[in-house]
Each structure stands twice: as structure tokens, then as C-alpha cells.
Write a protein that holds these residues in place. Structure first.
Motif, PDB file in Angstrom:
ATOM      1  N   GLY A   8       0.826  -1.197   0.000  1.00  0.00           N
ATOM      2  CA  GLY A   8       0.000   0.000   0.000  1.00  0.00           C
ATOM      3  C   GLY A   8       0.865   1.253   0.000  1.00  0.00           C
ATOM      4  N   ALA A   9       0.211   2.386   0.010  1.00  0.00           N
ATOM      5  CA  ALA A   9       0.925   3.665   0.074  1.00  0.00           C
ATOM      6  C   ALA A   9       1.729   3.732   1.368  1.00  0.00           C
ATOM      7  N   SER A  11       4.110   1.918   2.459  1.00  0.00           N
ATOM      8  CA  SER A  11       4.296   0.616   3.111  1.00  0.00           C
ATOM      9  C   SER A  11       5.759   0.217   3.235  1.00  0.00           C
ATOM     10  N   CYS A  83       6.937   3.353 -10.498  1.00  0.00           N
ATOM     11  CA  CYS A  83       6.146   2.228 -10.066  1.00  0.00           C
ATOM     12  C   CYS A  83       5.168   1.834 -11.172  1.00  0.00           C
ATOM     13  N   THR A  85       1.938   1.014 -10.963  1.00  0.00           N
ATOM     14  CA  THR A  85       0.594   1.586 -10.941  1.00  0.00           C
ATOM     15  C   THR A  85       0.563   2.986 -11.559  1.00  0.00           C
ATOM     16  N   ASN A 122       1.738  -0.631  -6.370  1.00  0.00           N
ATOM     17  CA  ASN A 122       0.767  -0.497  -5.286  1.00  0.00           C
ATOM     18  C   ASN A 122      -0.282  -1.589  -5.384  1.00  0.00           C
TER      19      ASN A 122
END
Length: 171
Positions: A8-9, A11, A83, A85, A122
């Protein structure tokens, strides 16, 4: 070895990916997919740049990921993509046809890519189903990409609260 690091954000996934890249002991090329669309994103990009070792190479590419992987992969190189995503977002917002073309190109290039490769992405599939069509497309495409890369990659790690949880390990 090919790796996928999900989380997750905030993380700890990017930090983990950077540590692993550094531990390989070879030249690292950081492939950034982010685009600075506003001041806050510009600040995020700057913080990421400042945290990375100065000797690492940097390629900023929001769309043509497969091409960049093909151009920079070598036996003595670790490619770190951060990333996926953001990359999915970029190709969803591009011209029609770009999504399918770039996904297919990515899957094809991965078959024969030399060296080390680390993907950061993500995990977006644990929340509610979004109300908007574009948001649902994003969630679907990211999930399908993660499933496909989970099959292809030798190692898959989920990060939670800065702690890596190994989902798939090399045989």
C-alpha cells in the motif's frame, strides 16, 4: 531474477526495492514512471531522487516501459521500475490502443531479459470497488498486471508497515 514488490501507500516497498537493488552489487538503473503533474508530485519525485545513490542511472519513462527495459537490461545491471501503478495510469490516459500495445510489449520483453529486475507497484485490490468507470479500469488493469507478473517473477513480496512478507520465493 525478476521480482515484484507490492504494498500500500507508504508501506516501505520502494525502500525495500532500493535495498535489494543495492545488495546485488551491480550497476543499478532506476526507471521512473511518474510524471510531475503538480507541485506535490514534483516534491515526491525530488525526495525519491535525493534518497537514491548518486551513481545510479536514471531513466524517466511514463509509457514505453518495455522499450526502456530492452535498451538497458544487461547481465551486470539491476533495473528497478518504480512504479507500475503510475505506469498503468499513464497508459490508461494515453491514446486508445496504447494500453494493450504496451502491456503486450512488456510481457514479450520479459521472456528474454538479462540481469536483475525489480518491479514496485501499489496493491489496489483490497479496497472497495470504485464508483467511476476509469477508476474501475485502473483497479482491474493493475490487478491483472500483478497476477501476470506474479506468475512470471521469481520472487513476490508484499510489504506491510515496512515489513516484507514473502509471497513467492525463488526455488
Amino acid at each position: 531474477m525478476k521480482q515484484l514488490i507490492l504494498g500500500g501507500a507508504r508501506s516501505g516497498k520502494s525502500r525495500l526495492a532500493e535495498q535489494r537493488a543495492q545488495n546485488f552489487g551491480c550497476r543499478v538503473v532506476y526507471i521512473a514512471t511518474a510524471q510531475a503533474g503538480d507541485g506535490e508530485m514534483s516534491d515526491r519525485i525530488l525526495r525519491h531522487r535525493e534518497q537514491r545513490p548518486a551513481e545510479w542511472g536514471l531513466v524517466e519513462e511514463p509509457i514505453a516501459l518495455a522499450q526502456v527495459l530492452h535498451e538497458h537490461a544487461a547481465d551486470d545491471v539491476c533495473l528497478l521500475v518504480d512504479c507500475l501503478t503510475l505506469w498503468v495510469t499513464n497508459i490508461l490516459l494515453a491514446d486508445p490502443g496504447v494500453l494493450e500495445r504496451e502491456l503486450n510489449a512488456l510481457y514479450q520483453v520479459l521472456d528474454n531479459l538479462p540481469g536483475e529486475l525489480i518491479f514496485v507497484s501499489n496493491e489496489v485490490g483490497w479496497g472497495i470497488v470504485p464508483m467511476g468507470e476509469l477508476s474501475r479500469q485502473f483497479q482491474d488493469q493493475a490487478g491483472w498486471l500483478h497476477q501476470r507478473l506474479g506468475e512470471i517473477c521469481d520472487r513476490v513480496t508484499l510489504t506491510v508497515a515496512g515489513i516484507p512478507l514473502e509471497i513467492k520465493q525463488p526455488l
